[in-house]
Design a protein around this motif. Structure first.
Motif, mmCIF file in Angstrom:
data_model
loop_
_atom_site.group_PDB
_atom_site.id
_atom_site.type_symbol
_atom_site.label_atom_id
_atom_site.label_comp_id
_atom_site.label_asym_id
_atom_site.label_seq_id
_atom_site.Cartn_x
_atom_site.Cartn_y
_atom_site.Cartn_z
ATOM 1 N N UNK A 50 0.871 -1.035 -0.044
ATOM 2 C CA UNK A 50 -0.015 0.011 0.023
ATOM 3 C C UNK A 50 0.758 1.354 -0.137
ATOM 4 N N UNK A 51 1.824 1.290 -0.966
ATOM 5 C CA UNK A 51 2.651 2.558 -1.183
ATOM 6 C C UNK A 51 3.729 2.170 -2.039
ATOM 7 N N UNK A 201 -9.506 4.468 15.600
ATOM 8 C CA UNK A 201 -8.406 3.210 15.987
ATOM 9 C C UNK A 201 -8.594 2.447 14.776
ATOM 10 N N UNK A 202 -7.696 1.752 14.505
ATOM 11 C CA UNK A 202 -7.634 0.749 13.318
ATOM 12 C C UNK A 202 -7.007 -0.642 13.856
ATOM 13 N N UNK A 203 -7.919 -1.752 13.530
ATOM 14 C CA UNK A 203 -7.368 -3.198 13.600
ATOM 15 C C UNK A 203 -7.226 -3.536 12.380
ATOM 16 N N UNK A 204 -5.809 -3.988 11.917
ATOM 17 C CA UNK A 204 -5.551 -4.556 10.607
ATOM 18 C C UNK A 204 -5.769 -5.920 10.424
ATOM 19 N N UNK A 205 -5.217 -6.312 9.251
ATOM 20 C CA UNK A 205 -5.595 -7.624 8.904
ATOM 21 C C UNK A 205 -4.940 -8.909 9.706
ATOM 22 N N UNK A 206 -5.947 -9.707 9.936
ATOM 23 C CA UNK A 206 -5.589 -11.097 10.453
ATOM 24 C C UNK A 206 -5.142 -10.723 11.961
ATOM 25 N N UNK A 207 -5.306 -9.826 12.513
ATOM 26 C CA UNK A 207 -5.127 -9.578 14.010
ATOM 27 C C UNK A 207 -6.171 -10.308 14.837
ATOM 28 N N UNK A 219 -6.946 2.998 22.466
ATOM 29 C CA UNK A 219 -7.055 4.488 22.409
ATOM 30 C C UNK A 219 -7.522 5.006 21.122
ATOM 31 N N UNK A 220 -7.772 6.210 21.061
ATOM 32 C CA UNK A 220 -8.159 6.959 19.617
ATOM 33 C C UNK A 220 -6.974 6.869 19.068
ATOM 34 N N UNK A 221 -7.327 6.660 17.613
ATOM 35 C CA UNK A 221 -6.210 7.117 16.562
ATOM 36 C C UNK A 221 -4.910 5.911 16.565
ATOM 37 N N UNK A 222 -5.133 4.999 17.681
ATOM 38 C CA UNK A 222 -4.234 4.012 17.649
ATOM 39 C C UNK A 222 -4.279 2.775 16.582
ATOM 40 N N UNK A 223 -2.984 2.345 15.995
ATOM 41 C CA UNK A 223 -3.273 1.337 14.960
ATOM 42 C C UNK A 223 -2.580 0.109 15.451
ATOM 43 N N UNK A 224 -3.485 -1.104 15.227
ATOM 44 C CA UNK A 224 -2.922 -2.458 15.527
ATOM 45 C C UNK A 224 -2.628 -3.154 14.182
ATOM 46 N N UNK A 225 -1.257 -3.169 13.960
ATOM 47 C CA UNK A 225 -1.450 -3.709 12.389
ATOM 48 C C UNK A 225 -1.077 -5.258 12.349
ATOM 49 N N UNK A 226 -1.019 -5.965 10.984
ATOM 50 C CA UNK A 226 -1.381 -7.223 10.847
ATOM 51 C C UNK A 226 -0.662 -8.064 11.518
ATOM 52 N N UNK A 227 -1.394 -9.092 11.872
ATOM 53 C CA UNK A 227 -0.914 -10.408 12.595
ATOM 54 C C UNK A 227 -0.578 -10.303 14.120
ATOM 55 N N UNK A 325 -3.938 6.377 9.900
ATOM 56 C CA UNK A 325 -5.446 7.154 10.081
ATOM 57 C C UNK A 325 -5.975 6.880 8.359
ATOM 58 N N UNK A 326 -5.324 7.211 7.586
ATOM 59 C CA UNK A 326 -5.291 7.597 6.176
ATOM 60 C C UNK A 326 -5.703 5.889 5.749
ATOM 61 N N UNK A 327 -4.947 5.178 6.149
ATOM 62 C CA UNK A 327 -4.810 3.737 5.761
ATOM 63 C C UNK A 327 -6.495 3.158 6.062
ATOM 64 N N UNK A 328 -6.996 3.454 7.260
ATOM 65 C CA UNK A 328 -7.901 2.895 7.758
ATOM 66 C C UNK A 328 -9.188 3.439 6.838
ATOM 67 N N UNK A 329 -9.195 4.837 6.680
ATOM 68 C CA UNK A 329 -10.425 5.029 5.670
ATOM 69 C C UNK A 329 -10.189 4.648 4.344
ATOM 70 N N UNK A 330 -9.106 4.270 3.789
ATOM 71 C CA UNK A 330 -8.915 3.929 2.517
ATOM 72 C C UNK A 330 -9.500 2.328 2.488
ATOM 73 N N UNK A 331 -9.099 1.638 3.558
ATOM 74 C CA UNK A 331 -9.523 0.099 3.664
ATOM 75 C C UNK A 331 -10.930 0.061 4.056
#
Length: 341
Positions: A50-51, A201-207, A219-227, A325-331
């Motif tokens: 994604x980039x 906040x975002x919880x990404x793929x296969x978490x 928390x707000x705007x925290x990202x939890x990335x893949x797996x 934040x941007x990835x979360x909106x796009x996904x």
């Protein structure tokens, strides 16, 4: 057989030169990915471009709950032919030659390169910009050459890894609905029990977020990335706002402050207290009950203070939060498009 979830990103759709031999449950491929013939993707395997692009040669084998990603504004990930990657490993913005074996629980970081016919042994961390020559086995953190290897041993280790890795990750909880319009939960993420997510906040793929006892509060705007796997068996997990938890992190009952970064493949032991404004380096571990003081880069096994958290690192950490934040909106938009279709 195709991956369970494929998503476009910024107009790029994954390309397969031939139908994969196998794609496990929740396997996910996103964006500018090109994969050669006879690919094998395990359960919860994630390939995300994604980039920058991800280019994988023929007979690429990605074990269960392993992740391939890129540096959004920097470098993609490229692998030659007959690359075998074990369970719970991460290839991040790196270059691998052909006939490379990456065993379980390995992290290979940005701009690192691995030559043809190399073996990266289980649990190793390949540091950023490292150049590992082909024909050797590497171990440790940072990964160092431990002995030369021949092509016969490389092929044997690859076959052993593939044979031992065909059993899946087993049943998990059903995915939950994403009700808050400011939150992104990937369709292949699995949440169970009392899980609270702040706005943005975002919880990404296969978490896998499993609140078996105490709650999990993100928390707000925290990202939890893949797996990444977060599991409570005691008081629970609380993670502050504007924090990044990178790919394939393992977290037990603990507290993590605001504006922090938990690096790729790190393990946060039960009882750990991580203050605000902390960076924990990739591949690091904490001891049970350890306290990580604010304003420092921590790293190692167990983690110790390595350096002050300077302005450059703080800026980088904020940039990652804004990027996700941007990835979360796009996904969310792409995932909603699948549902609408």
């Amino acid at each position: 057989m195709n991956p369970e979830l494929t998503l476009p990103h910024d107009g790029h759709v994954p390309e397969f030169s031939a139908r994969p031999v196998w794609c496990g449950r929740d396997s996910t491929v996103i964006g500018a990915v090109r994969i050669g013939a006879q690919a094998w993707l395990g359960d919860a395997a994630v390939i995300r471009a994604d980039g920058q692009p991800v280019i994988l040669g023929d007979r690429f084998w990605l074990g269960h709950r392993s992740t391939v990603h890129i540096a959004t504004f920097g470098q993609g990930t490229t692998c030659g032919d007959r690359v075998t990657v074990g369970r719970n490993s991460v290839l991040h913005a790196c270059t691998l030659g052909s006939d490379v074996v990456v065993e379980d629980d390995v992290v290979i970081l940005d701009e690192a390169s691995v030559g043809d016919g190399a073996i990266i042994e289980a649990g190793a961390t390949v540091f950023p910009r490292a150049e590992l020559a082909g024909g050797f086995a590497y171990a440790g953190s940072p990964a160092r050459a431990v002995r030369p290897v021949g092509q016969g041993e490389v092929a044997e280790r690859a076959e052993r890894l593939r044979e031992g890795g065909t059993e899946g990750i087993g049943p998990e909880a059903e995915p939950v609905s994403d009700l808050d319009p400011d939150v992104f939960i990937a369709r292949t993420a699995r949440l169970r029990g009392r899980v609270g997510l702040g706005a943005g906040a975002s919880v990404l793929f296969c978490c896998a977020l499993e609140a078996e006892a105490g709650p999990i509060v993100i928390g707000a705007d925290t990202n939890i990335q893949d797996n990444t796997v977060i599991r409570t068996r005691g008081e629970g997990v609380i993670i502050g706002r504007d924090t990044t938890v990178a790919h394939n992190v393992r977290i037990g009952d603990c507290r993590i402050g605001a504006r922090s970064l938990i690096g790729i493949g790190a393990t946060v032991a039960p009882g750990t207290l991580i203050a605000d404004d902390v960076m924990l380096a990739a591949g690091s571990t904490t001891d049970p009950g350890q306290i990580l003081a604010s304003g420092h880069l921590w790293g190692g096994r167990p983690a110790r203070i390595l350096a002050p958290l300077d302005a450059e690192r703080r800026t980088m950490m904020l940039r990652i939060v804004e990027g996700y934040r941007q990835h979360g909106r796009a996904y969310r938009k792409a995932q909603d498009g699948l549902t609408a279709g």
